[in-house]
Write a protein that holds these residues in place. Sequence first.
Motif, PDB file in Angstrom:
ATOM      1  N   ALA A  34      24.219  33.436  10.280  1.00  0.00           N
ATOM      2  CA  ALA A  34      25.304  32.522  10.631  1.00  0.00           C
ATOM      3  C   ALA A  34      25.250  31.081   9.944  1.00  0.00           C
ATOM      4  N   SER A  35      26.428  30.518   9.392  1.00  0.00           N
ATOM      5  CA  SER A  35      26.563  29.508   8.684  1.00  0.00           C
ATOM      6  C   SER A  35      26.408  28.198   9.537  1.00  0.00           C
ATOM      7  N   GLN A  36      26.382  28.188  10.579  1.00  0.00           N
ATOM      8  CA  GLN A  36      26.224  27.030  11.803  1.00  0.00           C
ATOM      9  C   GLN A  36      25.011  27.243  12.631  1.00  0.00           C
ATOM     10  N   VAL A  37      23.999  26.364  12.451  1.00  0.00           N
ATOM     11  CA  VAL A  37      22.847  26.349  13.398  1.00  0.00           C
ATOM     12  C   VAL A  37      23.183  25.871  14.861  1.00  0.00           C
ATOM     13  N   VAL A  38      22.681  26.595  15.935  1.00  0.00           N
ATOM     14  CA  VAL A  38      22.868  26.142  17.069  1.00  0.00           C
ATOM     15  C   VAL A  38      21.580  25.915  17.689  1.00  0.00           C
ATOM     16  N   MET A  39      21.228  24.761  18.152  1.00  0.00           N
ATOM     17  CA  MET A  39      19.825  24.496  18.691  1.00  0.00           C
ATOM     18  C   MET A  39      19.806  23.278  19.802  1.00  0.00           C
ATOM     19  N   LYS A  40      18.818  23.384  20.328  1.00  0.00           N
ATOM     20  CA  LYS A  40      18.505  22.141  21.399  1.00  0.00           C
ATOM     21  C   LYS A  40      17.683  21.169  20.925  1.00  0.00           C
ATOM     22  N   GLY A  50      -1.530  11.811   5.368  1.00  0.00           N
ATOM     23  CA  GLY A  50      -2.648  11.789   5.969  1.00  0.00           C
ATOM     24  C   GLY A  50      -2.425  11.091   7.466  1.00  0.00           C
ATOM     25  N   ARG A  51      -1.406  10.824   8.011  1.00  0.00           N
ATOM     26  CA  ARG A  51      -0.990  10.438   9.310  1.00  0.00           C
ATOM     27  C   ARG A  51      -0.079  11.304   9.862  1.00  0.00           C
ATOM     28  N   THR A  52      -0.092  11.336  11.456  1.00  0.00           N
ATOM     29  CA  THR A  52       0.901  12.143  11.979  1.00  0.00           C
ATOM     30  C   THR A  52       1.882  11.205  12.732  1.00  0.00           C
ATOM     31  N   TYR A  53       3.056  11.679  12.410  1.00  0.00           N
ATOM     32  CA  TYR A  53       4.476  10.672  13.196  1.00  0.00           C
ATOM     33  C   TYR A  53       5.237  11.789  13.824  1.00  0.00           C
ATOM     34  N   GLN A  54       5.887  11.348  14.882  1.00  0.00           N
ATOM     35  CA  GLN A  54       6.814  11.880  15.740  1.00  0.00           C
ATOM     36  C   GLN A  54       8.107  11.894  15.392  1.00  0.00           C
ATOM     37  N   LEU A  55       8.706  13.002  15.321  1.00  0.00           N
ATOM     38  CA  LEU A  55      10.030  13.474  14.875  1.00  0.00           C
ATOM     39  C   LEU A  55      10.837  14.115  16.051  1.00  0.00           C
ATOM     40  N   ASP A  56      11.935  13.339  16.400  1.00  0.00           N
ATOM     41  CA  ASP A  56      12.962  13.738  17.389  1.00  0.00           C
ATOM     42  C   ASP A  56      14.216  13.948  16.816  1.00  0.00           C
ATOM     43  N   PHE A  57      14.697  14.902  16.978  1.00  0.00           N
ATOM     44  CA  PHE A  57      16.137  15.535  16.437  1.00  0.00           C
ATOM     45  C   PHE A  57      16.784  16.193  17.534  1.00  0.00           C
ATOM     46  N   ALA A  58      18.288  15.980  17.345  1.00  0.00           N
ATOM     47  CA  ALA A  58      19.179  16.574  18.347  1.00  0.00           C
ATOM     48  C   ALA A  58      20.383  17.095  17.508  1.00  0.00           C
ATOM     49  N   PRO A  59      21.098  18.071  17.840  1.00  0.00           N
ATOM     50  CA  PRO A  59      22.455  18.322  17.355  1.00  0.00           C
ATOM     51  C   PRO A  59      23.358  17.377  17.731  1.00  0.00           C
ATOM     52  N   LYS A  60      24.274  16.929  16.812  1.00  0.00           N
ATOM     53  CA  LYS A  60      25.502  15.951  17.322  1.00  0.00           C
ATOM     54  C   LYS A  60      26.873  16.682  16.913  1.00  0.00           C
ATOM     55  N   GLY A  61      26.687  17.524  15.932  1.00  0.00           N
ATOM     56  CA  GLY A  61      28.163  18.237  15.375  1.00  0.00           C
ATOM     57  C   GLY A  61      27.579  19.306  14.552  1.00  0.00           C
TER      58      GLY A  61
END
Length: 119
Positions: A34-40, A50-61
Amino acid sequence: MRKHIPGLILLAAALGLAACGESPDVRVTRNKPASQVVMKPRSEPIFYNGRTYQLDFAPKGPNLFDMAVSGMGPKQQKDAVAVATSSLGYYACPTGQKGRLQGNPVYADAKWRMQAKCG
């Protein structure tokens, strides 16, 4: 009898390979992804420099994502963009596509916030 041994080996190999194609557990398709990704919305710990960071992401369009990187300071814009775009390519984009920043990132509430898309 020795003349027939190579032929028997080839026959046995051919039969073995033919049996592989008949397995009900394996299905080969030739459909394009599929050319478009659908996710939550998703949250992932990202290990970077050397460090751990938090990444939050959400589909907008279509292939567009709101992203936030926590754990970096206001002078780490370049690092936050690198974490966000490379992680988006890994977690959400179709194979071979990378995440690309859309607009300028903003540092607010101790998070780097930005939008990125696949492609």
